[in-house]
Design a protein around this motif. Sequence first.
Motif, short mmCIF file in Angstrom:
data_model
loop_
_atom_site.label_atom_id
_atom_site.label_comp_id
_atom_site.label_asym_id
_atom_site.label_seq_id
_atom_site.Cartn_x
_atom_site.Cartn_y
_atom_site.Cartn_z
N LEU A 194 0.85 -1.19 0.00
CA LEU A 194 0.00 0.00 0.00
C LEU A 194 0.88 1.24 0.00
N PHE A 195 0.53 2.22 -0.84
CA PHE A 195 1.22 3.50 -0.89
C PHE A 195 0.22 4.61 -0.59
N LEU A 196 0.63 5.56 0.23
CA LEU A 196 -0.16 6.75 0.53
C LEU A 196 0.65 7.96 0.10
N ARG A 197 0.11 8.76 -0.81
CA ARG A 197 0.82 9.91 -1.35
C ARG A 197 0.07 11.18 -0.98
N SER A 198 0.73 12.10 -0.27
CA SER A 198 0.09 13.33 0.19
C SER A 198 0.07 14.37 -0.93
N ALA A 199 -0.70 15.44 -0.71
CA ALA A 199 -0.77 16.53 -1.69
C ALA A 199 0.58 17.21 -1.86
N GLU A 200 1.41 17.15 -0.82
CA GLU A 200 2.74 17.76 -0.89
C GLU A 200 3.75 16.84 -1.58
N GLY A 201 3.36 15.62 -1.90
CA GLY A 201 4.26 14.70 -2.60
C GLY A 201 4.94 13.69 -1.71
N ARG A 202 4.70 13.73 -0.40
CA ARG A 202 5.33 12.75 0.48
C ARG A 202 4.63 11.40 0.34
N VAL A 203 5.42 10.35 0.45
CA VAL A 203 4.89 9.00 0.24
C VAL A 203 5.14 8.13 1.48
N ARG A 204 4.08 7.43 1.92
CA ARG A 204 4.21 6.40 2.95
C ARG A 204 3.94 5.06 2.29
N GLN A 205 4.61 4.05 2.79
CA GLN A 205 4.52 2.73 2.19
C GLN A 205 4.37 1.68 3.28
N GLN A 206 3.50 0.70 3.04
CA GLN A 206 3.35 -0.39 4.00
C GLN A 206 3.17 -1.70 3.25
N GLN A 207 4.06 -2.66 3.53
CA GLN A 207 3.87 -4.02 3.04
C GLN A 207 2.80 -4.68 3.91
N LEU A 208 1.80 -5.32 3.28
CA LEU A 208 0.71 -5.88 4.06
C LEU A 208 1.10 -7.13 4.83
N ARG A 209 2.19 -7.79 4.46
CA ARG A 209 2.70 -8.95 5.19
C ARG A 209 1.61 -9.99 5.44
N LEU A 210 0.93 -10.38 4.38
CA LEU A 210 -0.16 -11.34 4.48
C LEU A 210 0.38 -12.76 4.47
N ALA A 211 -0.34 -13.66 5.12
CA ALA A 211 0.10 -15.06 5.19
C ALA A 211 -0.06 -15.78 3.87
N ASP A 212 -1.00 -15.32 3.03
CA ASP A 212 -1.29 -15.99 1.76
C ASP A 212 -1.03 -15.06 0.59
N ASN A 213 -0.85 -15.67 -0.58
CA ASN A 213 -0.72 -14.88 -1.80
C ASN A 213 -2.05 -14.27 -2.19
N VAL A 214 -2.02 -13.05 -2.72
CA VAL A 214 -3.25 -12.33 -3.06
C VAL A 214 -3.13 -11.75 -4.46
N LEU A 215 -4.30 -11.36 -5.01
CA LEU A 215 -4.36 -10.75 -6.33
C LEU A 215 -5.60 -9.87 -6.41
N SER A 216 -5.82 -9.26 -7.58
CA SER A 216 -6.99 -8.43 -7.86
C SER A 216 -7.21 -7.33 -6.81
N PRO A 217 -6.28 -6.38 -6.68
CA PRO A 217 -6.44 -5.30 -5.70
C PRO A 217 -7.57 -4.35 -6.07
N VAL A 218 -8.22 -3.81 -5.03
CA VAL A 218 -9.29 -2.84 -5.21
C VAL A 218 -9.10 -1.72 -4.19
N VAL A 219 -9.33 -0.49 -4.61
CA VAL A 219 -9.29 0.66 -3.71
C VAL A 219 -10.60 1.43 -3.87
N SER A 220 -11.22 1.82 -2.77
CA SER A 220 -12.45 2.60 -2.87
C SER A 220 -12.16 3.97 -3.46
N ARG A 221 -13.20 4.63 -3.95
CA ARG A 221 -13.02 5.92 -4.62
C ARG A 221 -12.33 6.94 -3.73
N ASP A 222 -12.69 6.94 -2.45
CA ASP A 222 -12.11 7.93 -1.53
C ASP A 222 -10.85 7.41 -0.86
N GLY A 223 -10.44 6.19 -1.15
CA GLY A 223 -9.20 5.65 -0.61
C GLY A 223 -9.27 5.17 0.82
#
Length: 394
Positions: free
Chosen positions: A78-107
């Motif tokens: 997951l990446f979070l990008r602010s209006a000023e351009g700063r970026v935060r990043q988090q690996q979800l560290r899930l136990a299983d493999n995943v696919l087909s990501p979805v993000v809601s309109r408002d994030g």
Amino acid sequence: MESDQFTKTNPGQAALAALAAYETAPTQEARSALMRRYENLRDTAWLLSGVEGKIAATAMSTDGAVTLVTTDRGRATLFLRSAEGRVRQQQLRLADNVLSPVVSRDGRRIAYLREDDGAVFWHDVTSSGERPVGPAHPLQGSLRDRPSGTGGGMKVSAFSPDARRLVGVSATSRVLMWDLETGLPRTLPNEVDVGEVWFGPDGNTLVTPGSPRSATTSMVAVDIAAGTTRELAGDIDFVGVGVSGDGGVTVVCQKTKTDDPKTSGKANYQAVRVADGRVLRRHAVDASCTRAVIDAKGERFAVHAEDDEWDLVDTRDDSPAQRFLGPSLFSGVDMYAGLPLLGTAREPVMATTQHENAVIGWPMRMTGGTAFSPRSCSATEARWWCAWAKRGTV
């Protein structure tokens, strides 16, 4: 140099490593490494890198602030990008493999499928929180029979406008709708052979390029409550479909063949308002149909014209399309499939995965009278780029 080791797998880390080396010991070797990173990144508006593997699929909020990436190794970032351009990043560290990501309109919510059995999970996202991703919420039922292409850019699931429901599509066109509060699914009437799916401008409308059982390929609107369908555009190319971030406008493409064997024909695009089926704008290019890149409100869309040139079309009037330079399609259309058109009318930005390990914000530049050849890299530009990198953009 250490920065060279990260160039292919993590270009953002490569830039930061080059910057750190130059600040520690500004030798000629360090400066040369810094200049190489600058040459690689100077034409990007922003960069999201550090994923675990090669990017398989990407989903993004309508404003581009929240991005969820899954890779060929089944990892999610997951990446979070602010209006000023700063970026935060988090690996979800899930136990299983995943696919087909979805993000809601408002994030504020994300979801994905578990690869083994098609189970669906969602999380709350809090941009200001110490840990932006909340715990996983499993949903009952699954999309075990998934359409081919689920691991790539196909839009097989979507959040409702208020992010309280999630819709998903199976390979048999079975459509499930989950209430996220209860986790319970319901199966929607199967009036359309659904391949991809979006919510329309409200929570009662789905938009899908399905094949009505007695007609050719069409873009249709599905009334969830009534179980009825309404055709928005017929005889369309499945590749050239897209929907605006707010669900209000769909852009489709109809291919016209020509007698000239040297040409690929003509791609005829239409921007259609979902609420009433009104055609807002038409635009044709001498090329094959590709997926349009659409802004949040459906006011503008960009389509590939030729090589690295794109036409930016305004759906609000009949003003001539503007020709911009953007990414070429040598990597295939999936590099931007489903991602929104960002920026402004004068300075549009395309989000692409042209680099297999990074999501890149590509600033499109208008053609005609403007020089676009790469500039020479001066020490002043290097100092500016150092400030750009420190800001967290990479």
